[in-house]
Design an enzyme around this catalytic site. Structure first.
Site, PDB file in Angstrom:
ATOM      1  CB  CYS A 206      -0.844  -0.018   1.268  1.00 12.82           C
ATOM      2  SG  CYS A 206      -1.987   1.363   1.354  1.00 12.82           S
TER       3      CYS A 206
ATOM      4  CG  ASN B 190      -6.769   3.955   4.846  1.00  4.54           C
ATOM      5  OD1 ASN B 190      -6.776   3.130   3.935  1.00  4.54           O
ATOM      6  ND2 ASN B 190      -5.839   3.981   5.771  1.00  4.54           N
ATOM      7  CG  HIS B 191      -6.941   2.326  -0.160  1.00  3.75           C
ATOM      8  ND1 HIS B 191      -7.077   1.003  -0.450  1.00  3.75           N
ATOM      9  CD2 HIS B 191      -5.928   2.425   0.727  1.00  3.75           C
ATOM     10  CE1 HIS B 191      -6.163   0.321   0.226  1.00  3.75           C
ATOM     11  NE2 HIS B 191      -5.465   1.154   0.944  1.00  3.75           N
TER      12      HIS B 191
ATOM     13  CG  HIS C  94       2.391   3.551   3.452  1.00  5.45           C
ATOM     14  ND1 HIS C  94       1.970   4.790   3.004  1.00  5.45           N
ATOM     15  CD2 HIS C  94       1.314   2.765   3.396  1.00  5.45           C
ATOM     16  CE1 HIS C  94       0.694   4.726   2.689  1.00  5.45           C
ATOM     17  NE2 HIS C  94       0.273   3.508   2.915  1.00  5.45           N
TER      18      HIS C  94
ATOM     19  N   GLY D 172      -2.963  12.917   4.761  1.00  2.74           N
ATOM     20  CA  GLY D 172      -3.772  13.282   5.922  1.00  2.74           C
ATOM     21  C   GLY D 172      -5.107  12.574   5.802  1.00  2.74           C
TER      22      GLY D 172
ATOM     23  CB  SER E 289      -1.390  15.491   2.097  1.00  4.60           C
ATOM     24  OG  SER E 289      -2.614  14.812   2.135  1.00  4.60           O
TER      25      SER E 289
ATOM     26  CG  HIS F 259       1.535   5.274   7.196  1.00  4.91           C
ATOM     27  ND1 HIS F 259       1.224   5.350   8.547  1.00  4.91           N
ATOM     28  CD2 HIS F 259       0.532   4.560   6.628  1.00  4.91           C
ATOM     29  CE1 HIS F 259       0.102   4.700   8.769  1.00  4.91           C
ATOM     30  NE2 HIS F 259      -0.341   4.220   7.628  1.00  4.91           N
TER      31      HIS F 259
ATOM     32  CE  LYS G 158     -12.034   8.236   1.945  1.00 10.22           C
ATOM     33  NZ  LYS G 158     -10.714   8.092   2.606  1.00 10.22           N
TER      34      LYS G 158
END
Lengths: 476, 143
Positions: A98, A202-203, A324, A374, A380, A399, A475
Site C-alpha cells: 500500500c 482509507n484509500h 508504506h 492526511g 497532506s 505514513h 473515496k
C-alpha cells in the site's frame, strides 16, 4: 500511554530498555502529546517485536503508531537472516505495498477552479472505487504472472504510462525477486478483475494544492511551488495482496507452533527468512509489491486520460511513488559495518537521505520524497529523507495521520451527506459511492496530521518540504 | 438461574479497523453471528437479500484459526463473486467447518458498502465458552 514506562532520550525519542525476552530496545519517536495519546497496545506490540529472533538495533515506532496486527502500524524492524532473522506477514500487513503516488499537474488554482466539478466527476467515472467495483483490464493467467513479475514496467509495456515514469517509482517500478509461482490461485483469482481499482476504506485519489513551501531548496528540487496542483493516489495491491497476507498469516502461525518458535503473541506469526515458508512468502510478497506498483500505474493512466479530456496540455509527470507496507532487503550501517538487512515497514514510509544509491539521479542530491497523507478534508505533506534519518530508524518516517476514533463511532457521530456538504462549503469536493464510508472517514475521525509530521521533522526522521490541501477527493 | 441472551453479534473498537464478535448458545451459532457482524461492518444487514446459496468449507488445527479461516472464506467469496451475504448456517465437526451462506450480488446504489474487508486477523482473536454458558467468537478484521 504511561510515560513512566520510557526513558526519554530527547524531545522526540522514547526508549524502553530490554526487559524479559526483548533482544533489543524499543524506541518510539513522538512528542509527549502524541505518546500520551497512543494506545497501550503500541507499547505491548513494539516490545513484543523486540523479542523476535535476528532483530537489529531496536524495534521502532513512528509518531503515527497505533494498534496493529502483531506489529504496530507505524512499526519498523530490521532482521539479519544470518542471525536467524525472521520475516513476518503481519509485519508487512494485508495490503502489501500500500502506498502513495503523487503527480504534478502544472495547472494553476484558477484553471482547476474553473473546471473543478467537471474534473471531480471525470475522475470519479474513470477510476473504479469502492467494494464491488471492477476494472476494465481482466488478466488471463499468463498476463497475471507477467504483471506479478514486471510491476509498473509491465503496465508501461502494455501502454499504461510512459517510460520516464519508472525512474520516479521505488525499485524502478519493478521489484526484483518476485515469484508469481508462489502466489496461490485464490490470490490470483481475487485480483483478476481488480487491476486499476482504488479499493475502499482509507484509500483515495486526491487533487491537492500546495499551500505552503517549508523547505525552498528541496521543494525546488522536487519541482514544487506554492499554488501548484498535485494528484495523489493512495492504494495498494488489492485482493491479491490481501489474500497473500491472509494465507501466510495462517501458514506462519501453524509453522511457528510446529517448529517450536516461541512467539510472545500468536499474531506475531513469522518464519525465519532462510526457511521454506520464509522464502515462499518473500517471493509472493514481492509479487504483490509488483501488483501494487502496476495498479498505481494503471490508475495513473486512467487519471491522465480523464485530465486530458479537460486539460489537453497537462502532462501529469510523477513526483514519486513510495510504499508504506513492505519488507525489503537493504544495506545499512550498523556498528561501523555495512549489513544486508530485511527491513519491515508496516505503516511506515521509506525515507532515504541524499546520496542514497537507490534514488534516481535527479533526486540523489536532494533525498527521497516522502509522501504523507492526511485525512479527507485535511492537509497532506511532502517530506524529504535525511542523512540523519538513515542512522535513526533505517531511513524510515511516518505514513499518515492515524485514526482518533473507531469506524463504528465515526458512523454514529456523522452523517455522510453532512460531511460532504460541510467540505463542499470549504471548497473541497467529495465523490464516493458510500455515504456511510464518507462518515467513517470523516476528517474528525483522524488525528491531526500536522502534529505527526512536526514530530517526524523534529526527530530528524524526515524534513518537511511542502504542505498540501485537498481540492477534490475520490473515496472508495 | 441466569438466562443467556439469544444469539447476537456486536462490533468492538480497534484503532484502524473493526472487531467482529459473535455470541451464541453453541460454537456454530457464535461463528454464524461473527459472520453477520462481518457483513454489518460493510453494509446494512437488512439490505442484503439471502437470495443465492453457496457452500463453504474450511478447516484449521484449532477453533481460533478456524474462525479466522471461516471469516476469510466468506471474504474470499464476497471478493470473487462480488456478493454480500446475510444468512449463515454452520456445522463444525473434527476441526472442519461446513456452511451454507446466502446472499446476493453487490448493488452499489442499494448496499452503498462503506468498506471492503481485506482479511480476518489473529488480533483480538478468541473463541471460548462463556462462564454463563454459550460461546463467544471474535477477532479484528482489516478493512
Amino acid at each position: 500511554m504511561d510515560l513512566d514506562r520510557f526513558t526519554r532520550q530527547s524531545e522526540t525519542e522514547w526508549r524502553v530498555a530490554p526487559f524479559g525476552k526483548m533482544r533489543v530496545p524499543a524506541v518510539i519517536y513522538a512528542t509527549e502529546d502524541l505518546i500520551r495519546d497512543m494506545d497501550d497496545k503500541v507499547f505491548e506490540q513494539i516490545t513484543n517485536v523486540a523479542m523476535l529472533r535476528g532483530i537489529q538495533k531496536a524495534a521502532f515506532a513512528m509518531p503515527d503508531a497505533h494498534w496493529g496486527y502483531g506489529f504496530p502500524i507505524g512499526g519498523v524492524a530490521a532482521f539479519d537472516p544470518d542471525e536467524g532473522g525472521v520475516i513476518s506477514a503481519g509485519g508487512v500487513g494485508f495490503d502489501i505495498s500500500c502506498g502513495m503516488r503523487s503527480l504534478h499537474t502544472g495547472l494553476t488554482p484558477d484553471a482547476i477552479e474553473r473546471h473543478k466539478s467537471e474534473l471531480a466527476d471525470a475522475l470519479y467515472r474513470s477510476v473504479p472505487a469502492g467494494l464491488g467495483s471492477t476494472g476494465k483490464i481482466h488478466l488471463d493467467p499468463l498476463e497475471m504472472d507477467a504483471m506479478l513479475e514486471g510491476g509498473a514496467r509491465w503496465a508501461i509495456e502494455r501502454g499504461y504510462g510512459r517510460a520516464e515514469d519508472l525512474e520516479r517509482i521505488e525499485e524502478g517500478g519493478r521489484m526484483a525477486g518476485a515469484e508469481p509461482g508462489n502466489v496461490s490461485d485464490k490470490a490470483k483469482k481475487r485480483q483478476r478483475k481488480e487491476m486499476g481499482t482504488l479499493g475502499s476504506g482509507n484509500h483515495y485519489l486526491e487533487v491537492q494544492r500546495v499551500t505552503r513551501i517549508l523547505d525552498q531548496t528541496s521543494a525546488a528540487g522536487f519541482g514544487l511551488h506554492e499554488g501548484d496542483t498535485l494528484i495523489t493516489i493512495h492504494c495498494g495491491s488489492r485482493g491479491l495482496g490481501h489474500q497473500i497476507g491472509t494465507e501466510f498469516l495462517k501458514k506462519m502461525a501453524i509453522a511457528a507452533a510446529e517448529s517450536g518458535i516461541e512467539l510472545p503473541d500468536r499474531e506475531l506469526a513469522c518464519a525465519p527468512i532462510n526457511s521454506p515458508i520464509g522464502v515462499l512468502y518473500l517471493g509472493a510478497m514481492r509479487a504483490a509489491i509488483n501488483c501494487a506498483l502496476a495498479n498505481r500505474q494503471i490508475i495513473t493512466h486512467l487519471v491522465r486520460a480523464a485530465f486530458a479530456r479537460i486539460f489537453p496540455d497537462a502532462r501529469l509527470d510523477l513526483l514519486y511513488d513510495v510504499s508504506h507496507n513492505t519488507c525489503k532487503l537493504e544495506e545499512h550501517w550498523l556498528d561501523g559495518a555495512r549489513k544486508k538487512l530485511f527491513v519491515h515497514r508496516k505503516g511506515a514510509t521509506r525515507a532515504f537521505g541524499p546520496g542514497h544509491p537507490e534514488l534516481p539521479e535527479s533526486l540523489r542530491p536532494i533525498g527521497q520524497p516522502v509522501l504523507i497523507g492526511g485525512s479527507m478534508g485535511t492537509a497532506s505533506y511532502v517530506l524529504v529523507g535525511t542523512s540523519e534519518g538513515m542512522g535513526l530508524a533505517f531511513g524510515s518516517a511516518c505514513h499518515g495521520a492515524g485514526r482518533r476514533m473507531s469506524r463504528h463511532k465515526a458512523y454514529k457521530t456523522w452523517m455522510g451527506r453532512q460531511v460532504i456538504d460541510e467540505l463542499a462549503q470549504r471548497g473541497i469536493l467529495i465523490r464516493s459511492p458510500s455515504s456511510r464510508g464518507v462518515a467513517e472517514e470523516a476528517p474528525g475521525a483522524y488525528k491531526e496530521v500536522s502534529g505527526v509530521v512536526d514530530a517526524t521533522d523534529e526527530a530528524g526522521l524526515a524534513r518537511k518540504v511542502a504542505r498540501l490541501e485537498p481540492v477534490i477527493c475520490i473515496k472508495g | 438461574m441466569k438466562v443467556m441472551r439469544a444469539a447476537h453479534w456486536e462490533h468492538f473498537p480497534h484503532d484502524a479497523d473493526v472487531g467482529v464478535r459473535g455470541i451464541g448458545p453453541t460454537k456454530e451459532a457464535a461463528f454464524e453471528q461473527a459472520a453477520l457482524a462481518l457483513t454489518a461492518a460493510m453494509t446494512e444487514l437488512s439490505a442484503v437479500a439471502p437470495a443465492t446459496a453457496i457452500e463453504v468449507r474450511c478447516s484449521a488445527p484449532d477453533d481460533e484459526l478456524l474462525l479466522v479461516d471461516w471469516l476469510n472464506a466468506i471474504i474470499y467469496e464476497m471478493a470473487t463473486r462480488n456478493m454480500l451475504f446475510s444468512r449463515y448456517q454452520v456445522t463444525i465437526a473434527d476441526g472442519e467447518l461446513r456452511a451454507t451462506i446466502w446472499g446476493e450480488a453487490v448493488d452499489v446504489e442499494r448496499h452503498a458498502p462503506a468498506v471492503e474487508a481485506k482479511g480476518a486477523t489473529l488480533t483480538g482473536l478468541e473463541v471460548d465458552r462463556r462462564s454463563q454458558g454459550g460461546w463467544c467468537a471474535q477477532c479484528v478484521v482489516d478493512v
